[in-house]
Design a protein around this motif. Structure first.
Motif, PDB file in Angstrom:
ATOM      1  N   ASN A  21       0.842  -1.200   0.000  1.00 30.69           N
ATOM      2  CA  ASN A  21       0.000   0.000   0.000  1.00 30.69           C
ATOM      3  C   ASN A  21       0.875   1.247   0.000  1.00 30.69           C
ATOM      4  O   ASN A  21       2.051   1.173   0.333  1.00 30.69           O
ATOM      5  CB  ASN A  21      -0.930  -0.012   1.228  1.00 30.69           C
ATOM      6  N   ASN A  22       0.293   2.364  -0.363  1.00 32.31           N
ATOM      7  CA  ASN A  22       1.015   3.643  -0.296  1.00 32.31           C
ATOM      8  C   ASN A  22       0.794   4.270   1.079  1.00 32.31           C
ATOM      9  O   ASN A  22      -0.241   4.040   1.715  1.00 32.31           O
ATOM     10  CB  ASN A  22       0.546   4.581  -1.419  1.00 32.31           C
ATOM     11  N   ALA A  23       1.778   5.062   1.529  1.00 25.61           N
ATOM     12  CA  ALA A  23       1.785   5.591   2.895  1.00 25.61           C
ATOM     13  C   ALA A  23       1.677   7.124   2.899  1.00 25.61           C
ATOM     14  O   ALA A  23       2.277   7.794   2.044  1.00 25.61           O
ATOM     15  CB  ALA A  23       3.075   5.162   3.597  1.00 25.61           C
ATOM     16  N   TYR A  24       0.944   7.638   3.869  1.00 23.98           N
ATOM     17  CA  TYR A  24       0.671   9.083   3.978  1.00 23.98           C
ATOM     18  C   TYR A  24       0.743   9.506   5.434  1.00 23.98           C
ATOM     19  O   TYR A  24       0.393   8.729   6.320  1.00 23.98           O
ATOM     20  CB  TYR A  24      -0.749   9.415   3.509  1.00 23.98           C
ATOM     21  N   ILE A  25       1.131  10.763   5.646  1.00 22.75           N
ATOM     22  CA  ILE A  25       0.965  11.355   6.969  1.00 22.75           C
ATOM     23  C   ILE A  25       0.167  12.649   6.803  1.00 22.75           C
ATOM     24  O   ILE A  25       0.090  13.197   5.695  1.00 22.75           O
ATOM     25  CB  ILE A  25       2.316  11.630   7.681  1.00 22.75           C
ATOM     26  N   PHE A  61      -2.212   7.393   7.220  1.00 25.39           N
ATOM     27  CA  PHE A  61      -3.102   6.390   6.607  1.00 25.39           C
ATOM     28  C   PHE A  61      -2.399   5.710   5.451  1.00 25.39           C
ATOM     29  O   PHE A  61      -1.288   6.099   5.055  1.00 25.39           O
ATOM     30  CB  PHE A  61      -4.435   7.029   6.174  1.00 25.39           C
ATOM     31  N   ILE A  62      -3.036   4.669   4.959  1.00 23.15           N
ATOM     32  CA  ILE A  62      -2.518   3.950   3.784  1.00 23.15           C
ATOM     33  C   ILE A  62      -3.642   3.854   2.751  1.00 23.15           C
ATOM     34  O   ILE A  62      -4.824   4.008   3.095  1.00 23.15           O
ATOM     35  CB  ILE A  62      -2.026   2.528   4.147  1.00 23.15           C
ATOM     36  N   ALA A 100      -8.269  10.944   7.325  1.00 24.62           N
ATOM     37  CA  ALA A 100      -8.334   9.586   6.773  1.00 24.62           C
ATOM     38  C   ALA A 100      -9.786   9.125   6.659  1.00 24.62           C
ATOM     39  O   ALA A 100     -10.195   8.541   5.650  1.00 24.62           O
ATOM     40  CB  ALA A 100      -7.531   8.622   7.639  1.00 24.62           C
ATOM     41  N   GLY A 101     -10.567   9.403   7.703  1.00 31.91           N
ATOM     42  CA  GLY A 101     -11.976   9.001   7.707  1.00 31.91           C
ATOM     43  C   GLY A 101     -12.760   9.664   6.592  1.00 31.91           C
ATOM     44  O   GLY A 101     -13.535   9.002   5.887  1.00 31.91           O
TER      45      GLY A 101
END
Ligand code: PDD
Length: 285
Positions: free
Chosen positions: A185-189, A241-242, A269-270
């Protein structure tokens, strides 16, 4: 028993057989795609086909089917297996040259084409969306062309096992101090209203879900920064989130044992998960 697709035929899964000389088996010489199914329809099918073409081009493999044939096979498998929520897995390998050889075989060796469905009732209702994922960071030890979606998934599998042994959900790869992406998966902050994720390059897979989510984020006036981020920056983020075709958007609440923000799934993210699922269901084919 599932009906699967192999080189033009729809077969019971136990009757679909591939040669021991297949380049996918011997060399990991193959590419794949995973497309989600919601309400019996394909999510972002065009995106997955476009990336399939990109992966095939990078490996000088011909595309064995036309776009309409790919769509037909996906739809046939979804219908024949009665899938309402789940995935279609697609794999194209360089085929069977009749013996082992490092060099690519002659162009008349036909690729091997395999597709099958995975039924996952409740895919969109993943409890992890409410609890959040816990991840560890591990050294990036994959090859250097991670933008090609190849079936060489040994190190991602090893990283998943490291996560399992650490009693967490997943792992993020780290290279020179910067996060590349997750195992699958790709990663985010997130910092304030800003979404930070690594820019596209050979270092990571160009996620189809990533492209859609960043588009929706920008449409919703969220700020997106495509740049490298460190593990320390991630641990100090408000949320993380991913994204992936099968996870959609899932919050990350802990990195290497450090709780992020409130320790609960974040608002950004939600919201992105909600927008993504709404929009993609509407556009599904
Ligand atoms: N994995 N990065 C990696 C290394 C991946 O394997 C994946 C997808 C992604 C997300 O890409 P996309 O949004 O196009 O699914 C990023 C798939 C789902 C898998 O291997 O099952």
């Amino acid at each position: 028993m599932r009906t699967v697709y192999l080189n033009g035929d729809y077969l019971p899964e136990t009757e679909a057989k591939v040669s021991i000389f297949d380049r996918g088996f011997v060399m990991g010489d193959g590419v794949y795609e995973v497309t989600s199914v919601l309400d019996g329809k394909l999510i972002d099918f065009a995106g997955h086909l476009a990336r399939l073409q990109r992966s095939l081009d990078a490996l000088e493999m011909k595309n064995p089917l036309s776009e309409s044939d790919w769509l037909e096979v996906h739809r046939q498998l979804v219908a024949r297996n009665g899938v309402t929520e789940g995935m279609v897995y697609l794999q194209v390998t360089r085929g069977n040259p009749g013996d082992r050889d490092f060099a690519y075989p002659a162009a008349d060796v036909e690729p091997t084409v395999v597709l099958y469905t995975q039924s996952k009732p409740g895919l969109a209702d993943n409890p992890a969306a409410k609890t959040g994922l816990r991840v560890i960071t591990v050294a990036e030890q994959r090859w250097a062309r991670r933008d090609i979606k190849t079936v060489q998934l040994l190190y991602p599998s090893m990283a998943k096992m490291m996560a399992k042994k650490a009693h967490v959900d997943d792992a993020w790869f780290v290279e020179d101090g910067f996060v590349t992406e997750g195992t699958s998966n790709n990663a985010y902050i997130v910092k304030g209203n800003k979404i930070i994720t690594r820019a596209l390059s050979h270092d990571l897979l160009h996620g189809i879900t990533r492209a859609a989510v960043l588009r929706f984020a920008r449409d919703a006036q969220m700020e997106v920064e495509e740049r490298n981020f460190t593990v320390d920056e991630a641990k100090a983020a408000d949320e993380a989130f991913i994204t992936s075709a099968s996870a959609f958007v899932l919050p990350v609440v802990e990195i290497d044992g450090v709780a992020l923000g409130t320790g609960k799934p974040g608002k950004v993210a939600g919201r992105l998960r909600e927008i993504y699922l709404d929009e993609m269901r509407k556009a599904a084919i």
